[in-house]
Design an enzyme around this catalytic site. Sequence first.
Site, PDB file in Angstrom:
ATOM      1  N   GLU A 172       0.822  -1.220   0.000  1.00 36.66           N
ATOM      2  CA  GLU A 172       0.000   0.000   0.000  1.00 36.66           C
ATOM      3  C   GLU A 172       0.859   1.275   0.000  1.00 36.66           C
ATOM      4  O   GLU A 172       0.623   2.194   0.782  1.00 36.66           O
ATOM      5  CB  GLU A 172      -0.970  -0.023   1.185  1.00 36.66           C
ATOM      6  CG  GLU A 172      -1.978  -1.142   1.091  1.00 36.66           C
ATOM      7  CD  GLU A 172      -3.020  -1.151   2.197  1.00 36.66           C
ATOM      8  OE1 GLU A 172      -2.902  -0.336   3.140  1.00 36.66           O
ATOM      9  OE2 GLU A 172      -3.960  -1.968   2.124  1.00 36.66           O
ATOM     10  N   GLU A 291      -5.410  -8.576  -0.768  1.00 37.14           N
ATOM     11  CA  GLU A 291      -6.146  -8.316   0.478  1.00 37.14           C
ATOM     12  C   GLU A 291      -7.601  -8.056   0.117  1.00 37.14           C
ATOM     13  O   GLU A 291      -7.899  -7.178  -0.693  1.00 37.14           O
ATOM     14  CB  GLU A 291      -5.592  -7.106   1.247  1.00 37.14           C
ATOM     15  CG  GLU A 291      -4.272  -7.336   1.934  1.00 37.14           C
ATOM     16  CD  GLU A 291      -3.851  -6.157   2.828  1.00 37.14           C
ATOM     17  OE1 GLU A 291      -4.738  -5.480   3.382  1.00 37.14           O
ATOM     18  OE2 GLU A 291      -2.641  -5.932   2.956  1.00 37.14           O
TER      19      GLU A 291
END
Length: 491
Positions: A172, A291
């Site tokens: 991220e 995810e």
Amino acid sequence: MQGKLYANDLFSVGKIDHRINSALAEHMGRSIYEGIYDPKNKLSDDAGMRLDVIDAVKELDVPMIRYPGGNFVSTYRWEDGIGPKDQRPQRVDLAWQSIETNQFGLDEFMDWLPKVNSSAMIAVNLGTRGIEEACNLLEYCNLDTDTYWANLRRQNGHDKPYGVKTWCLGNEMDAEWQFGHKSAHEYGQLVNETAKAMKALDPSIETVVCGSSNEHMPEFGKWETAVLQECYENVDYISMHQYYDAPEQGTMHHVAKSIRMDKFIDSVVALADAAKATQKSDKTLNISFDEWNVWYHSNEADEHNEPWQQAPHLLEDVYDFQDALLVGSSLITLLKHVDRVKIACFAQLVNVIAPILTDETGLIKQTIFTPLADVSKYGYGETLLTNASSDTYHVAEFGDVPYLDAVIVKNNADQYTVFAVNRHQTESLTLDIGLNAGDKLTNITQRSYTCDDPHLTNTKEQVIPVTVKEDLHEVTLPAFSWNVIQFQTFA
């Protein structure tokens, strides 16, 4: 209520990569400590690994597990988790404001994987660290050379290399909450150089570049375009992350949220293909949806957690039945995109927003466990291009939503599986399945998971049951249900 489902063997979406049933095990909360690793518990083996968790993970049949994060990886020193345990340092974890004891690290993780019949997907720290540390980690894991890090692995009791194939290059990195957050240009250049160096060490590996943290990020699209301009030829997958929030607009909106996943995947595929065109490349970039989950139940409790605890109770969502149907529809969505989605990691595996929830005396298989286990067990072979029709209902965000969500999978020459959700809360759905313009269906078996209370949860005392019917002549999906229909065919 009626529903129709049709597919033809001539029209395949693609082969199913079993890695779409993967998961994330991150150093946060009780995911590792008191989850996977609990050496003081009588339920653990001699290495400190919870035996009941091992059995539950094996039942889920998780082919690959992403480790050690997640946000945790962006400040992690992997060297802290190897070697004699009495010499490992305790450190603060900035991501989750916890104390990391490092009593469970890389070697313990690699020793645990064979016990659950799984393999590793390792994330490297590109937040506070960089190319050198990533290459050192790769050498430790994969090289059989007479060199420092490979010899240190041997010294630590592992003579043979681990052979880790799949590597996440950061986590991220577009997000301001990430320590070491970078601009797209900075990150893309760092990924390109890291991937080149790692593949020079081990050409057999594959690498995953961070896409946007979610589809709502302000730079979504622009981020992918700029990053891939820098590193397209040296990466093999682009990552996607998505979490579904609270059902504030009601149950019927909640169970339709997989439509977001479908649109999100289409957008990222378009961005990847645009990069392929602008780079004049012959390579097609696939997706690692590494995810995804439902996450909202624990938000209020987590706001009151005190910082700097060891293995605090974080993100311990207790899932209800409407969450199970949303997870089921999300799995159907992933199956519909197997031509490009080759990896998907359910986040997470134990205790932290997880299908498995432990305490000192045992565990609960949460409501979401059933669809995850079903798709991993029965979702093999290839996905067929599936036409589904049924009555619809209206949701402001999505428009007309069909009550029926389904996909047909061809397992082998004459064996098929249908995964189907009936979103209607009160009406059953009679399902007409058509295949190959006239094939007859035989040996029909149906597993149904249904509950008339969307908010019901599993407990140690009461588990929502699965019913099994065999030798059916007609398929009916109960109201508000997840279903697995298996059959064979003859002309």
